[in-house]
Design a protein around this motif. Structure first.
Motif, short mmCIF file in Angstrom:
data_model
loop_
_atom_site.label_atom_id
_atom_site.label_comp_id
_atom_site.label_asym_id
_atom_site.label_seq_id
_atom_site.Cartn_x
_atom_site.Cartn_y
_atom_site.Cartn_z
N PRO A 24 -18.78 -17.56 -47.56
CA PRO A 24 -19.87 -16.60 -47.76
C PRO A 24 -20.88 -16.62 -46.61
O PRO A 24 -21.14 -17.66 -46.02
N ALA A 43 -6.23 0.60 -47.34
CA ALA A 43 -6.99 -0.64 -47.16
C ALA A 43 -8.35 -0.33 -46.52
O ALA A 43 -8.47 0.53 -45.67
N THR A 90 -19.43 -11.90 -48.99
CA THR A 90 -18.12 -12.35 -48.56
C THR A 90 -17.24 -11.13 -48.33
O THR A 90 -17.01 -10.35 -49.26
N PRO A 91 -16.77 -10.92 -47.09
CA PRO A 91 -15.92 -9.76 -46.83
C PRO A 91 -14.50 -10.00 -47.35
O PRO A 91 -14.03 -11.13 -47.40
N TYR A 92 -13.86 -8.91 -47.76
CA TYR A 92 -12.45 -8.98 -48.15
C TYR A 92 -11.83 -7.60 -47.92
O TYR A 92 -12.53 -6.62 -47.73
N ILE A 93 -10.52 -7.56 -47.92
CA ILE A 93 -9.80 -6.30 -47.75
C ILE A 93 -9.41 -5.78 -49.13
O ILE A 93 -8.75 -6.47 -49.90
N SER A 94 -9.87 -4.58 -49.43
CA SER A 94 -9.56 -3.93 -50.70
C SER A 94 -8.43 -2.93 -50.46
O SER A 94 -8.53 -2.10 -49.56
N ASP A 95 -7.38 -3.03 -51.24
CA ASP A 95 -6.25 -2.11 -51.11
C ASP A 95 -6.26 -1.18 -52.31
O ASP A 95 -5.88 -1.55 -53.41
N TRP A 140 -17.10 -5.82 -49.73
CA TRP A 140 -17.96 -7.01 -49.78
C TRP A 140 -18.12 -7.49 -51.21
O TRP A 140 -18.28 -6.69 -52.12
N SER A 141 -18.08 -8.79 -51.38
CA SER A 141 -18.38 -9.43 -52.66
C SER A 141 -19.74 -10.09 -52.51
O SER A 141 -19.96 -10.86 -51.57
N LEU A 144 -12.44 -2.41 -45.73
CA LEU A 144 -13.28 -3.59 -45.80
C LEU A 144 -14.25 -3.43 -46.96
O LEU A 144 -14.88 -2.39 -47.10
N LYS A 188 -16.76 -18.79 -41.76
CA LYS A 188 -15.86 -19.05 -42.89
C LYS A 188 -16.68 -19.03 -44.15
O LYS A 188 -17.80 -19.52 -44.18
#
Length: 128
Positions: A5, A109, A99-104, A113-114, A111, A3
């Motif tokens: 970063p 969509a 920190t992974p996130y989904i970019s649309d 990273w921030s 994967l 959970k």
């Protein structure tokens, strides 16, 4: 379960180096399309700043060659001195997290990273 970063080393994110490609800019809150106050780190409360770097990996193409890295600091970080005779300043980052996130992007969509770091230093300074 992971959970938040994920701690990473600079060499894991940028194995071929990173080259500064922007000024250090504040990161702002946006609400209803209007710019608000400067964002703060959720744990330390320090102000958030951001730089853009070019990834030294020559196999990357297009938008993959550029990454943004956020820095948490009380005052605007000062970038290392430019390398004489070069348009690029090699930099490294200390205490990095990803920190992974989904970019649309228009219904596609993916994967993404921030990245966040404690400090930005000259590439040769990190070796000392």
């Amino acid at each position: 379960m992971l959970k938040g970063p994920i701690a990473v080393r600079f060499e894991q994110v940028f194995p071929f180096g990173a080259y500064l490609n922007s000024d250090v800019e504040p990161v702002f809150e946006f609400e209803n399309g209007k710019r608000g106050s400067q964002k703060k780190h959720p744990v330390t409360g320090e102000l958030l700043w951001e730089v853009t770097v070019i990834d030294g990996d020559r196999s990357l193409k297009g938008a993959q060659t550029v990454a943004k890295v956020k820095l948490a600091a009380a005052y605007q970080p000062v970038p290392p001195n430019a390398v004489v005779g070069s348009p690029f300043t090699p930099v490294e980052f200390t205490e990095m997290t990803a920190t992974p996130y989904i970019s649309d992007n228009g219904g596609r969509a993916r994967l993404a990273w921030s990245y966040m770091a404690r400090e930005m230093v000259a590439a040769d300074a990190a070796q000392s």
